[in-house]
Scaffold this motif. Structure first.
Motif, PDB file in Angstrom:
ATOM      1  N   TRP A 146      -9.808  -9.094  -8.549  1.00 39.05           N
ATOM      2  CA  TRP A 146      -9.681  -9.721  -7.139  1.00 39.05           C
ATOM      3  C   TRP A 146     -10.025  -8.417  -5.979  1.00 39.05           C
ATOM      4  O   TRP A 146      -9.674  -7.448  -6.266  1.00 39.05           O
ATOM      5  CB  TRP A 146      -7.813  -9.632  -7.152  1.00 39.05           C
ATOM      6  N   CYS A 147     -10.896  -9.360  -5.126  1.00 39.21           N
ATOM      7  CA  CYS A 147     -11.216  -8.225  -4.114  1.00 39.21           C
ATOM      8  C   CYS A 147     -10.491  -8.561  -2.722  1.00 39.21           C
ATOM      9  O   CYS A 147     -10.415  -9.776  -2.427  1.00 39.21           O
ATOM     10  CB  CYS A 147     -12.916  -8.771  -3.962  1.00 39.21           C
ATOM     11  N   VAL A 148     -10.314  -7.409  -2.208  1.00 32.23           N
ATOM     12  CA  VAL A 148      -9.588  -7.824  -0.725  1.00 32.23           C
ATOM     13  C   VAL A 148      -9.910  -6.489   0.100  1.00 32.23           C
ATOM     14  O   VAL A 148     -10.408  -5.160  -0.293  1.00 32.23           O
ATOM     15  CB  VAL A 148      -7.835  -7.560  -1.224  1.00 32.23           C
ATOM     16  N   PRO A 149      -9.631  -6.776   1.490  1.00 38.37           N
ATOM     17  CA  PRO A 149     -10.287  -5.562   2.627  1.00 38.37           C
ATOM     18  C   PRO A 149      -9.381  -4.265   2.185  1.00 38.37           C
ATOM     19  O   PRO A 149      -8.241  -4.716   1.788  1.00 38.37           O
ATOM     20  CB  PRO A 149     -10.162  -6.218   3.641  1.00 38.37           C
ATOM     21  N   HIS A 150      -9.845  -3.393   1.946  1.00 41.76           N
ATOM     22  CA  HIS A 150      -9.382  -1.955   1.800  1.00 41.76           C
ATOM     23  C   HIS A 150      -8.253  -1.923   2.808  1.00 41.76           C
ATOM     24  O   HIS A 150      -8.588  -1.666   4.115  1.00 41.76           O
ATOM     25  CB  HIS A 150     -10.193  -0.740   1.744  1.00 41.76           C
ATOM     26  N   PRO A 151      -6.912  -1.561   2.649  1.00 40.79           N
ATOM     27  CA  PRO A 151      -6.131  -1.688   3.807  1.00 40.79           C
ATOM     28  C   PRO A 151      -6.031  -0.297   4.611  1.00 40.79           C
ATOM     29  O   PRO A 151      -5.498  -0.134   5.791  1.00 40.79           O
ATOM     30  CB  PRO A 151      -4.706  -1.621   3.258  1.00 40.79           C
ATOM     31  N   LYS A 152      -6.751   0.686   4.208  1.00 32.76           N
ATOM     32  CA  LYS A 152      -6.844   2.143   4.711  1.00 32.76           C
ATOM     33  C   LYS A 152      -8.248   2.512   5.032  1.00 32.76           C
ATOM     34  O   LYS A 152      -8.334   3.290   5.849  1.00 32.76           O
ATOM     35  CB  LYS A 152      -6.080   3.136   3.861  1.00 32.76           C
ATOM     36  N   LEU A 186     -11.473  -3.319  -1.747  1.00 31.04           N
ATOM     37  CA  LEU A 186     -10.622  -2.776  -2.571  1.00 31.04           C
ATOM     38  C   LEU A 186     -10.796  -3.816  -3.954  1.00 31.04           C
ATOM     39  O   LEU A 186     -10.569  -5.086  -3.569  1.00 31.04           O
ATOM     40  CB  LEU A 186      -9.152  -2.590  -2.359  1.00 31.04           C
ATOM     41  N   VAL A 187     -11.336  -3.399  -5.076  1.00 30.77           N
ATOM     42  CA  VAL A 187     -11.474  -4.481  -6.345  1.00 30.77           C
ATOM     43  C   VAL A 187     -10.831  -4.044  -7.084  1.00 30.77           C
ATOM     44  O   VAL A 187     -10.558  -2.979  -7.584  1.00 30.77           O
ATOM     45  CB  VAL A 187     -12.931  -4.203  -6.857  1.00 30.77           C
ATOM     46  N   TYR A 221      -3.890   3.784  -2.181  1.00 30.50           N
ATOM     47  CA  TYR A 221      -4.790   3.207  -1.205  1.00 30.50           C
ATOM     48  C   TYR A 221      -5.407   4.675  -0.572  1.00 30.50           C
ATOM     49  O   TYR A 221      -6.509   4.684  -0.128  1.00 30.50           O
ATOM     50  CB  TYR A 221      -3.885   2.839  -0.039  1.00 30.50           C
ATOM     51  N   ASN A 222      -4.571   5.603  -0.570  1.00 25.75           N
ATOM     52  CA  ASN A 222      -5.148   6.927   0.317  1.00 25.75           C
ATOM     53  C   ASN A 222      -5.848   7.927  -0.668  1.00 25.75           C
ATOM     54  O   ASN A 222      -6.646   8.784  -0.194  1.00 25.75           O
ATOM     55  CB  ASN A 222      -3.820   7.412   0.841  1.00 25.75           C
ATOM     56  N   ASN A 223      -5.767   7.672  -2.017  1.00 24.72           N
ATOM     57  CA  ASN A 223      -6.327   8.760  -2.837  1.00 24.72           C
ATOM     58  C   ASN A 223      -7.449   8.149  -3.893  1.00 24.72           C
ATOM     59  O   ASN A 223      -8.136   8.775  -4.254  1.00 24.72           O
ATOM     60  CB  ASN A 223      -5.161   9.434  -3.583  1.00 24.72           C
TER      61      ASN A 223
END
Length: 625
Positions: free
Chosen positions: A82-88, A94-95, A272-274
């Motif tokens: 599932w590929c989505v735009p990275h929220p951070k 983001l895969v 998300y952050n690391n």
């Protein structure tokens, strides 16, 4: 997906074919091919029916998506994506990879589970291991796949032990996150509160002794300590009442246990952050299209009975990516150039358009190219762009020439008729001819003043009229011989002036060509410097991460009394430090070689008188690097 578009639902990335062999599914590969952004890849692995998919749906920001299932059957088969735009991280994708549950006895093929685990390790930048209950010896024994990694994955192409093999694995292996579900214990040790990370590290402590039992106990712990430089742990209480667990996809946040929800949010925030951008050996960043090709390279190795090798994968990936990068970059250049240009065009304007389209092409190439250490493919692209630009310039010249010649024929038609009917072969005819020639030349210039070949076409025309002009002068009985000679000289002077105008025009074109080549060089150099600095920064961070892990491990070994292993670890630390110093000292020479490669390419491409000038300039630049 190139602009970070949304997938409405997960798709299968790796599945079994009709013969039971793994393969990459075309639908998923096509999606990855459309992602030109760097990817952060998070994989989840674990025993079947342990709630893996729920965490991935949370990371996707969705209530449902990856199949959760509500029975004792394992719902996920193969590896789903599932590929989505990275929220951070802006400009990143983001895969999320949800893997088939491990340990399902109905499959009857434990090697299949091992390959699924290995692929998750190879493809991800963060690996989440999901388990139920507690981290004890039983839980670690179920994670036996980690003990088989060195048998099923090679970092180096050369077979055999390497001096610092553990560091090699640490550099390329993902961050390891252990998610413990349905955790009911209190995080207390020796009457003191501990963190979940302390809990994990305590569970990974080695046991003294050299008996087979001690070795078996220590093996999975050593592997986790030696392969994964960064380890993190999250413990989750039961999310809901037993009777509600089967409908997890329908439960609202108000119906979930508040502590579970809090920990789930903390988990997502950490990921998300690391979680780092996915890279391979040498700190080389992976974009979506490269991730799809990387998956195919690894799966093909497994299908043919080979051990996936990271070094070989980098070589294979480089060829695939770079050939495609050149093709797509050149296509972008040609498409944009032809869409924006209508011939004839002012050379300065053509240069501006060329500059913008070339930059767009180089941007695409740099984004999609991979491990082009000797700039072989970048030089190839430079050559092809140069060839296309030269052809465009030549077409521009020819189009301008033809239009100028058409205007010239129209303007000088009166002169030609006068010559044909003998109007100028009379007393005073030479003055009439000269005046007409001057008048028509000015009229021609007025009509072609924006044309780049105006002066050259006129210069050639006037040169062809030199003999006719002399003949008219000699036939003019109103002039004595001295006056005729004087007029001949005036005519020669006019022709020379016109030739100088033509030469000045051509010099301007050559100067523009020089500026174009110098700008091309600067553009390519800037991209190379950026790319090398980015890769070196990532390599430095990877080495520092590995070094910190080794020092931490060495302290733990000393504390536990493993003197011999601590001494060996110290040797690895010293070797790694020396390697880092060597890498740092080699950075200037690596950059210098890259600049020389581009400099040589520019010298070979430069037209006319420019090769020597550009070559000298590049050599001087390289000497200061």
């Amino acid at each position: 997906m190139a602009c970070g578009g949304l997938m409405s639902a997960p798709v299968c990335l790796i599945e079994n074919d009709e013969n039971g062999k793994l393969r990459v599914r075309k639908e998923a590969k096509d999606i990855l091919d459309g992602i030109n952004q760097p990817v952060v890849v998070v994989s989840v692995v674990g025993l079947y029916r342990s709630g893996k998919s729920y965490l991935m749906n949370r990371l996707a920001g969705q209530q449902s998506g990856f199949a959760l299932g509500s029975t004792i059957e394992s719902k996920t088969k193969g590896i789903w994506m599932w590929c989505v735009p990275h929220p951070k991280k802006e400009g990143h994708t983001l895969v999320l990879l949800d893997t088939e549950g491990l340990g399902d006895v109905k499959k009857g093929d434990e090697k299949h589970d091992t390959w699924i685990f290995c692929l998750a390790v190879l493809l991800s930048s963060t690996l989440v291991y999901n388990s139920l209950g507690v981290i004890d010896n039983t839980a670690l024994e179920k994670l036996h796949y980690v003990t088989e990694l060195t048998e099923n994955i090679r970092v180096k192409a050369e077979v055999g032990q390497h001096e610092n093999e553990s560091a090699d694995f640490m550099r390329v292996f993902p961050t390891f996150v252990w998610a413990v579900r349905d955790f009911t214990l209190q995080l207390i040790k020796e009457d003191k509160a501990i963190t979940s990370d302390d809990y994990l590290e305590g569970a990974l402590e080695l046991k003294q002794g050299s008996s087979p039992q001690s070795e078996q106990y220590n093996l999975p712990r050593r592997c986790l300590r030696n392969f994964f430089a960064v380890r993190k742990c999250f413990v989750f209480p039961r999310p809901a009442n037993t009777e509600d667990m089967w409908r997890m996809e329908q439960l609202t946040e108000n119906e979930l246990d508040s502590k579970f929800l809090e920990q789930a949010n903390t988990f997502c925030s950490y990921i998300y952050n690391n979680s780092e951008t996915k890279t391979v050996s040498g700190g080389r960043t992976i974009i979506g299209t490269a991730l799809g090709n990387l998956a195919e390279v690894y799966v093909e190795a497994i299908r043919t009975g080979k051990v996936p090798c990271l070094e070989n994968a980098v070589v294979s990936l480089a060829k695939i990516q770079n050939v495609r990068a050149v093709e797509e970059a050149l296509q972008i250049y040609m498409t944009e150039l032809f869409n924006l240009i209508h011939l004839p065009i002012n050379p300065a304007k053509l240069s501006i358009i060329h500059s913008a389209t070339e930059k767009a092409a180089i941007d695409i190439f740099i984004t999609k190219s991979f491990n082009d250490n000797d700039q072989i493919y970048q030089k190839e692209l430079m050559g092809k762009i140069h060839e296309e630009y030269q052809q465009m310039c030549q077409q521009n010249y020819e189009t301008s020439r033809m239009q100028c010649e058409e205007v010239l024929r129209d303007v000088f038609d009166r002169l030609e008729k006068g010559i044909s009917d003998g109007s100028y072969l009379k007393p005073g005819g030479s003055q009439k001819y000269t005046d007409m020639l001057r008048q028509l030349s000015e009229e021609y210039r007025a009509r072609t003043n924006l044309q780049i070949m105006s002066e050259e076409v006129l210069s050639k025309f006037l040169k062809t009229k030199e003999d006719i002009g002399n003949m008219i002068l000699q036939a003019d009985e109103s002039l004595n011989s001295a006056e005729q000679e004087k007029e001949v000289e005036k005519m020669k002077t006019e022709i020379l002036k016109q030739q100088k105008r033509s030469l000045k025009e051509q010099n301007r074109l050559q100067e523009q060509a020089f500026k174009d080549m110098q700008r091309t060089y600067d553009e390519n150099v800037n991209h190379i410097i950026y790319q090398i600095e980015r890769e070196q920064d990532r390599m430095r961070r990877d080495n520092e991460r590995v070094l910190e892990a080794k020092i931490r491990e060495n302290k733990a070994l000393l504390k536990l009394g493993f003197q011999w292993e601590a001494a060996r670890m110290q040797s690895e630390i010293d070797s790694l430090k020396a390697e880092m110093v060597k890498d740092k000292s080699s950075q200037p020479s690596k950059l210098g070689r890259a600049l020389n490669c581009i400099g040589m390419a520019t010298t070979l491409l430069a037209p006319g008188f420019t090769p020597k000038m550009i070559g000298v300039g590049i050599s001087m630049v390289s000497n200061f690097v």
